[in-house]
Design a protein around this motif. Structure first.
Motif, PDB file in Angstrom:
ATOM      1  N   THR A   1       0.795  -0.828   0.254  1.00  0.00           N
ATOM      2  CA  THR A   1      -0.387  -0.192  -0.129  1.00  0.00           C
ATOM      3  C   THR A   1       0.793   1.412   0.378  1.00  0.00           C
ATOM      4  OG1 THR A   1      -0.475   0.121   2.464  1.00  0.00           O
ATOM      5  CG2 THR A   1      -1.996  -1.406   1.098  1.00  0.00           C
ATOM      6  N   SER A   2       0.117   2.415  -0.951  1.00  0.00           N
ATOM      7  CA  SER A   2       1.194   3.096  -0.570  1.00  0.00           C
ATOM      8  C   SER A   2       1.140   4.061   0.627  1.00  0.00           C
ATOM      9  CB  SER A   2       0.883   4.444  -1.773  1.00  0.00           C
ATOM     10  OG  SER A   2       1.355   5.813  -2.116  1.00  0.00           O
ATOM     11  N   ILE A   3       2.113   5.048   1.157  1.00  0.00           N
ATOM     12  CA  ILE A   3       1.878   5.481   2.346  1.00  0.00           C
ATOM     13  C   ILE A   3       1.443   6.968   2.012  1.00  0.00           C
ATOM     14  CG2 ILE A   3       2.990   6.538   4.034  1.00  0.00           C
ATOM     15  CD1 ILE A   3       4.654   4.224   4.599  1.00  0.00           C
TER      16      ILE A   3
ATOM     17  N   ASN B   1       5.380  18.842   2.216  1.00  0.00           N
ATOM     18  CA  ASN B   1       6.421  19.075   1.220  1.00  0.00           C
ATOM     19  C   ASN B   1       6.612  18.924  -0.638  1.00  0.00           C
ATOM     20  OD1 ASN B   1       9.083  19.844   1.094  1.00  0.00           O
ATOM     21  ND2 ASN B   1      10.634  18.265   1.275  1.00  0.00           N
ATOM     22  N   GLY B   2       5.421  19.146  -0.666  1.00  0.00           N
ATOM     23  CA  GLY B   2       4.881  19.319  -2.523  1.00  0.00           C
ATOM     24  C   GLY B   2       4.446  17.253  -2.405  1.00  0.00           C
ATOM     25  N   GLY B   3       4.086  16.919  -1.570  1.00  0.00           N
ATOM     26  CA  GLY B   3       3.705  15.879  -1.500  1.00  0.00           C
ATOM     27  C   GLY B   3       5.441  14.363  -2.085  1.00  0.00           C
ATOM     28  N   THR B   4       5.992  15.044  -1.229  1.00  0.00           N
ATOM     29  CA  THR B   4       7.599  14.358  -0.948  1.00  0.00           C
ATOM     30  C   THR B   4       7.304  13.367   0.483  1.00  0.00           C
ATOM     31  OG1 THR B   4       9.162  15.944  -0.743  1.00  0.00           O
ATOM     32  CG2 THR B   4       8.493  14.963  -2.965  1.00  0.00           C
ATOM     33  N   TRP B   5       7.082  13.965   1.506  1.00  0.00           N
ATOM     34  CA  TRP B   5       7.323  13.420   2.767  1.00  0.00           C
ATOM     35  C   TRP B   5       6.276  12.584   3.875  1.00  0.00           C
ATOM     36  CZ3 TRP B   5      10.188  18.205   5.931  1.00  0.00           C
ATOM     37  CH2 TRP B   5      11.293  18.108   5.359  1.00  0.00           C
ATOM     38  N   THR B   6       5.876  11.856   4.280  1.00  0.00           N
ATOM     39  CA  THR B   6       5.013  11.309   5.064  1.00  0.00           C
ATOM     40  C   THR B   6       5.083  12.951   6.146  1.00  0.00           C
ATOM     41  OG1 THR B   6       6.420  10.208   6.396  1.00  0.00           O
ATOM     42  CG2 THR B   6       5.493   9.080   4.457  1.00  0.00           C
ATOM     43  N   GLU B   7       3.785  12.616   7.431  1.00  0.00           N
ATOM     44  CA  GLU B   7       3.861  13.275   8.711  1.00  0.00           C
ATOM     45  C   GLU B   7       4.550  12.767   9.178  1.00  0.00           C
ATOM     46  OE1 GLU B   7       1.301  15.398   9.664  1.00  0.00           O
ATOM     47  OE2 GLU B   7       0.952  15.983   7.579  1.00  0.00           O
ATOM     48  N   ALA B   8       5.228  11.355   9.280  1.00  0.00           N
ATOM     49  CA  ALA B   8       5.898  11.241  10.245  1.00  0.00           C
ATOM     50  C   ALA B   8       7.170  11.294  10.361  1.00  0.00           C
ATOM     51  CB  ALA B   8       6.325   9.647  10.017  1.00  0.00           C
ATOM     52  N   ARG B   9       7.611  11.598   8.891  1.00  0.00           N
ATOM     53  CA  ARG B   9       9.071  13.016   8.111  1.00  0.00           C
ATOM     54  C   ARG B   9       8.968  13.966   8.880  1.00  0.00           C
ATOM     55  NH1 ARG B   9      12.959  12.506   3.782  1.00  0.00           N
ATOM     56  NH2 ARG B   9      14.019  14.108   4.749  1.00  0.00           N
ATOM     57  N   TYR B  10       7.895  14.859   8.673  1.00  0.00           N
ATOM     58  CA  TYR B  10       7.501  16.155   8.603  1.00  0.00           C
ATOM     59  C   TYR B  10       7.400  15.907  10.498  1.00  0.00           C
ATOM     60  CZ  TYR B  10       5.197  20.286   9.362  1.00  0.00           C
ATOM     61  OH  TYR B  10       5.199  21.497   9.704  1.00  0.00           O
ATOM     62  N   TRP B  11       7.181  15.817  11.119  1.00  0.00           N
ATOM     63  CA  TRP B  11       7.556  15.603  12.264  1.00  0.00           C
ATOM     64  C   TRP B  11       8.961  15.321  13.437  1.00  0.00           C
ATOM     65  CZ3 TRP B  11       4.374  19.125  14.117  1.00  0.00           C
ATOM     66  CH2 TRP B  11       2.486  19.390  13.677  1.00  0.00           C
ATOM     67  N   SER B  12       9.423  14.591  12.894  1.00  0.00           N
ATOM     68  CA  SER B  12      10.702  14.235  13.089  1.00  0.00           C
ATOM     69  C   SER B  12      11.265  15.097  12.601  1.00  0.00           C
ATOM     70  CB  SER B  12      11.177  12.832  12.474  1.00  0.00           C
ATOM     71  OG  SER B  12      12.461  12.445  12.395  1.00  0.00           O
ATOM     72  N   GLN B  13      11.517  15.404  11.129  1.00  0.00           N
ATOM     73  CA  GLN B  13      12.006  16.807  11.078  1.00  0.00           C
ATOM     74  C   GLN B  13      12.091  18.013  11.957  1.00  0.00           C
ATOM     75  OE1 GLN B  13      13.984  16.039   8.472  1.00  0.00           O
ATOM     76  NE2 GLN B  13      15.378  18.217   8.129  1.00  0.00           N
TER      77      GLN B  13
ATOM     78  N   ALA C   1      11.691  15.026  27.095  1.00  0.00           N
ATOM     79  CA  ALA C   1      10.851  15.893  26.301  1.00  0.00           C
ATOM     80  C   ALA C   1       9.642  15.613  25.911  1.00  0.00           C
ATOM     81  CB  ALA C   1      12.567  16.379  24.974  1.00  0.00           C
ATOM     82  N   ALA C   2       9.513  14.513  25.901  1.00  0.00           N
ATOM     83  CA  ALA C   2       7.827  13.694  25.129  1.00  0.00           C
ATOM     84  C   ALA C   2       8.438  13.647  23.909  1.00  0.00           C
ATOM     85  CB  ALA C   2       6.735  14.450  25.714  1.00  0.00           C
ATOM     86  N   SER C   3       7.059  13.254  22.783  1.00  0.00           N
ATOM     87  CA  SER C   3       7.212  12.747  21.298  1.00  0.00           C
ATOM     88  C   SER C   3       6.600  14.448  20.630  1.00  0.00           C
ATOM     89  CB  SER C   3       5.833  11.759  21.256  1.00  0.00           C
ATOM     90  OG  SER C   3       4.854  12.176  21.519  1.00  0.00           O
ATOM     91  N   LEU C   4       6.955  14.068  19.738  1.00  0.00           N
ATOM     92  CA  LEU C   4       5.905  15.504  18.785  1.00  0.00           C
ATOM     93  C   LEU C   4       5.679  15.226  17.565  1.00  0.00           C
ATOM     94  CD1 LEU C   4       6.121  18.841  18.606  1.00  0.00           C
ATOM     95  CD2 LEU C   4       8.532  17.996  17.486  1.00  0.00           C
ATOM     96  N   ARG C   5       4.212  14.555  17.465  1.00  0.00           N
ATOM     97  CA  ARG C   5       3.518  13.986  16.394  1.00  0.00           C
ATOM     98  C   ARG C   5       2.450  14.604  16.018  1.00  0.00           C
ATOM     99  NH1 ARG C   5       3.363   7.967  19.218  1.00  0.00           N
ATOM    100  NH2 ARG C   5       5.434   7.669  19.922  1.00  0.00           N
ATOM    101  N   CYS C   6       1.855  16.080  16.734  1.00  0.00           N
ATOM    102  CA  CYS C   6       1.061  16.555  15.839  1.00  0.00           C
ATOM    103  C   CYS C   6       1.091  17.777  16.918  1.00  0.00           C
ATOM    104  CB  CYS C   6      -0.382  16.041  16.131  1.00  0.00           C
ATOM    105  SG  CYS C   6      -0.504  16.164  18.172  1.00  0.00           S
ATOM    106  N   GLU C   7       0.862  18.633  15.962  1.00  0.00           N
ATOM    107  CA  GLU C   7       0.469  20.334  16.704  1.00  0.00           C
ATOM    108  C   GLU C   7      -0.286  20.533  17.545  1.00  0.00           C
ATOM    109  OE1 GLU C   7      -2.295  22.475  13.580  1.00  0.00           O
ATOM    110  OE2 GLU C   7      -0.948  21.534  12.485  1.00  0.00           O
ATOM    111  N   ALA C   8      -0.818  19.656  18.029  1.00  0.00           N
ATOM    112  CA  ALA C   8      -1.290  19.882  19.993  1.00  0.00           C
ATOM    113  C   ALA C   8       0.363  19.479  20.671  1.00  0.00           C
ATOM    114  CB  ALA C   8      -1.840  18.786  20.035  1.00  0.00           C
ATOM    115  N   ASP C   9       1.075  18.714  20.354  1.00  0.00           N
ATOM    116  CA  ASP C   9       2.591  18.356  21.041  1.00  0.00           C
ATOM    117  C   ASP C   9       3.240  20.022  21.138  1.00  0.00           C
ATOM    118  OD1 ASP C   9       1.570  16.053  21.471  1.00  0.00           O
ATOM    119  OD2 ASP C   9       2.612  15.040  19.669  1.00  0.00           O
TER     120      ASP C   9
END
Length: 130
Positions: free
Chosen positions: A5-7, A12-24, A83-91
């Motif tokens: 399945t495609s993630i 980033n213009g369709g090149t990053w997943t949500e996980a990659r974005y928050w990791s960055q 420092a906890a996680s950073l997975r969404c705007e609320a974090d």
């Protein structure tokens, strides 16, 4: 063969997943606060002058877990309370509050092995809550 399945890559213009974005973002913020004064004070507190054959080394640092002394490149400054996680705007706000803790005693120096073990234990505990 299992169907692949495609993630979704909405960032980033369709090149990053949500996980990659928050990791960055998490990585960027950690690098940006690398020289946070209370953390550096904790590092200074765990140091002593180096007396040994290596003339280039000026200081050594004690791991809060094992008590052994290490060169600077073998230790990390650790948040006692992760420092906890950073997975969404609320974090974002809780993450920044923990990352920029003002109390120098909320930081400790750990050798790489103990820092890795603590990080894995924190991650496992956090993942079991989700």
């Amino acid at each position: 063969m299992a169907k692949r399945t495609s993630i979704p890559r909405p960032r980033n213009g369709g090149t990053w997943t949500e996980a990659r974005y928050w990791s960055q973002l998490r990585s960027f913020m950690r690098r940006g606060f690398m020289y946070w004064k209370p953390a550096q004070d904790a590092l200074r507190r765990a140091s002593r002058p180096y007396v040994g054959p290596d003339k280039r080394r000026k200081r050594e640092f004690q791991c809060a877990e094992c008590g052994k002394w290490f060169p600077r490149n073998a230790v990390h400054i650790d948040h006692i309370n992760a420092a906890a996680s950073l997975r969404c705007e609320a974090d974002i706000v809780p993450f920044l509050r923990r990352l920029t803790e003002e109390d120098t005693y909320q930081f400790q120096v750990l050798c790489k092995a103990h820092n890795y073990a603590k990080a894995q234990a924190d991650k496992k505990a956090r993942d079991t809550l989700v």
